[in-house]
Each structure stands twice: as C-alpha cells, then as structure tokens.
Design a protein around this motif. Structure first.
Motif, mmCIF file in Angstrom:
data_model
loop_
_atom_site.group_PDB
_atom_site.id
_atom_site.type_symbol
_atom_site.label_atom_id
_atom_site.label_comp_id
_atom_site.label_asym_id
_atom_site.label_seq_id
_atom_site.Cartn_x
_atom_site.Cartn_y
_atom_site.Cartn_z
ATOM 1 N N LEU A 130 0.826 -1.210 0.000
ATOM 2 C CA LEU A 130 0.000 0.000 0.000
ATOM 3 C C LEU A 130 0.857 1.255 0.000
ATOM 4 N N VAL A 131 1.955 1.221 0.740
ATOM 5 C CA VAL A 131 2.843 2.371 0.852
ATOM 6 C C VAL A 131 3.812 2.426 -0.323
ATOM 7 N N GLY A 132 4.263 1.273 -0.763
ATOM 8 C CA GLY A 132 5.154 1.205 -1.908
ATOM 9 C C GLY A 132 6.637 1.168 -1.574
ATOM 10 N N LYS A 133 6.995 1.338 -0.305
ATOM 11 C CA LYS A 133 8.392 1.278 0.105
ATOM 12 C C LYS A 133 8.469 1.105 1.610
ATOM 13 N N ALA A 134 9.685 0.926 2.118
ATOM 14 C CA ALA A 134 9.866 0.613 3.537
ATOM 15 C C ALA A 134 9.742 1.833 4.446
ATOM 16 N N SER A 135 9.985 3.041 3.914
ATOM 17 C CA SER A 135 9.852 4.250 4.710
ATOM 18 C C SER A 135 9.624 5.440 3.785
ATOM 19 N N LEU A 136 9.061 6.501 4.353
ATOM 20 C CA LEU A 136 8.727 7.689 3.569
ATOM 21 C C LEU A 136 9.326 8.928 4.214
ATOM 22 N N ASP A 137 9.951 9.808 3.377
ATOM 23 C CA ASP A 137 10.331 11.114 3.893
ATOM 24 C C ASP A 137 9.078 12.000 3.851
ATOM 25 N N PHE A 138 9.182 13.241 4.316
ATOM 26 C CA PHE A 138 7.984 14.075 4.410
ATOM 27 C C PHE A 138 7.331 14.283 3.043
ATOM 28 N N ASN A 139 8.120 14.545 2.002
ATOM 29 C CA ASN A 139 7.541 14.783 0.674
ATOM 30 C C ASN A 139 6.817 13.544 0.164
ATOM 31 N N GLU A 140 7.395 12.371 0.383
ATOM 32 C CA GLU A 140 6.747 11.125 -0.030
ATOM 33 C C GLU A 140 5.492 10.870 0.800
#
Length: 154
Positions: free
Chosen positions: A48-58
């Motif tokens: 659902l997220v598409g990756k293991a972690s997100l920065d603020f912009n992501e």
C-alpha cells in the motif's frame, strides 16, 4: 483537494517519526493505524505504501494521492465491507461512551492520547467536527465519520 494543510501533515509526520530520523517507517505508520483500530500486518502495509519508509515529501504525496483516489472514486470496491469493518473498529475507538456518536470531548481525548492534540494550537474540535457534521447536530455519526476518514485521512 487535501483537507489537511502542510502544517497538519508536518505535525502528524513529526509524531509518527518516533526515532527522529526524518523518515516514517512502516512500523511507525503501523503504530498509528493500530492506535486507531486499523490492523495491518507489515506485509500487507508495504504494498500500500510502496516502500519501507517515507520522507515528508513522499508522505505528503502518499496522503494526497490516497485523498484524490478516494475523492474521484465513484464505484464502491468489492471490499467495501472490509473497509466498513475497519472503519467501524476505528469509530469505536473514538466513540468512548458507545452511544453511536463522536462528541467533541471524545475526539479531543483520543487525539490527545495519540499525541495529535496540542492544547496550545488554538484548534477547536467543534470546528473540526463541524466540517463533517452534515446534519449539524454537533457530533459525528458513523456515516459522517466515514466521510471524514475518506476525505481527510485516507
């Protein structure tokens, strides 16, 4: 259109980023979902997220794309019952007295317990409720809560 502004998203991001590394990990995101009664395994959440972690912009982009998807979707997906079940669980988290409505006091209590309410912010939960209170009774029923979740959170 996103109903949460950049300051709201920054505040939520900051609360989720428990280790202060500038990224919201799946574990940190899953913590919030768990707190509101939405249960996902990390294996379910990652696609659902598409990756293991997100920065603020992501994180902001993810929020905006989910919001747009929910706003533009006319057809109800087959898994609506699952969504309603998850939303019903989340609604029960906010409906502290079990009367079928979320009052200002209940909203403020739950947001405070999640660390998302700041007494000094000047925000008024009555105003927050009013945005989604379509029958103007001063509280949210399940349908109004569902609309709030689809438009503001999802």
């Amino acid at each position: 259109m996103s109903l949460l502004n950049a300051n709201d998203l920054h505040q939520i991001f900051g609360k989720l980023d428990k280790n202060g590394d500038g990224l919201v990990s799946l574990e940190e995101l899953n913590w919030l979902l768990d707190k509101i009664g939405v249960k996902f395994s990390l294996d379910e959440l990652e696609p659902l997220v598409g990756k293991a972690s997100l920065d603020f912009n992501e994180f902001s982009f993810f929020y905006d794309s989910i919001s747009k998807q929910k706003n533009s979707s006319k057809e109800v997906p087959a898994e609506e019952e699952d969504h309603d079940s998850d939303l019903a669980k989340a609604f029960k988290v906010f409906d502290l007295n079990g009367d079928g409505f979320i009052s200002c006091e209940e909203l403020q209590h739950v947001l405070s317990s999640l660390g998302l309410w700041d007494e000094n912010s000047g925000r008024d939960c009555r105003t927050m409720i009013h945005v989604y209170d379509t029958n103007l009774d001063g509280q949210l029923d399940f349908e109004e809560f569902k609309n709030m979740m689809f438009l503001a959170i999802a």
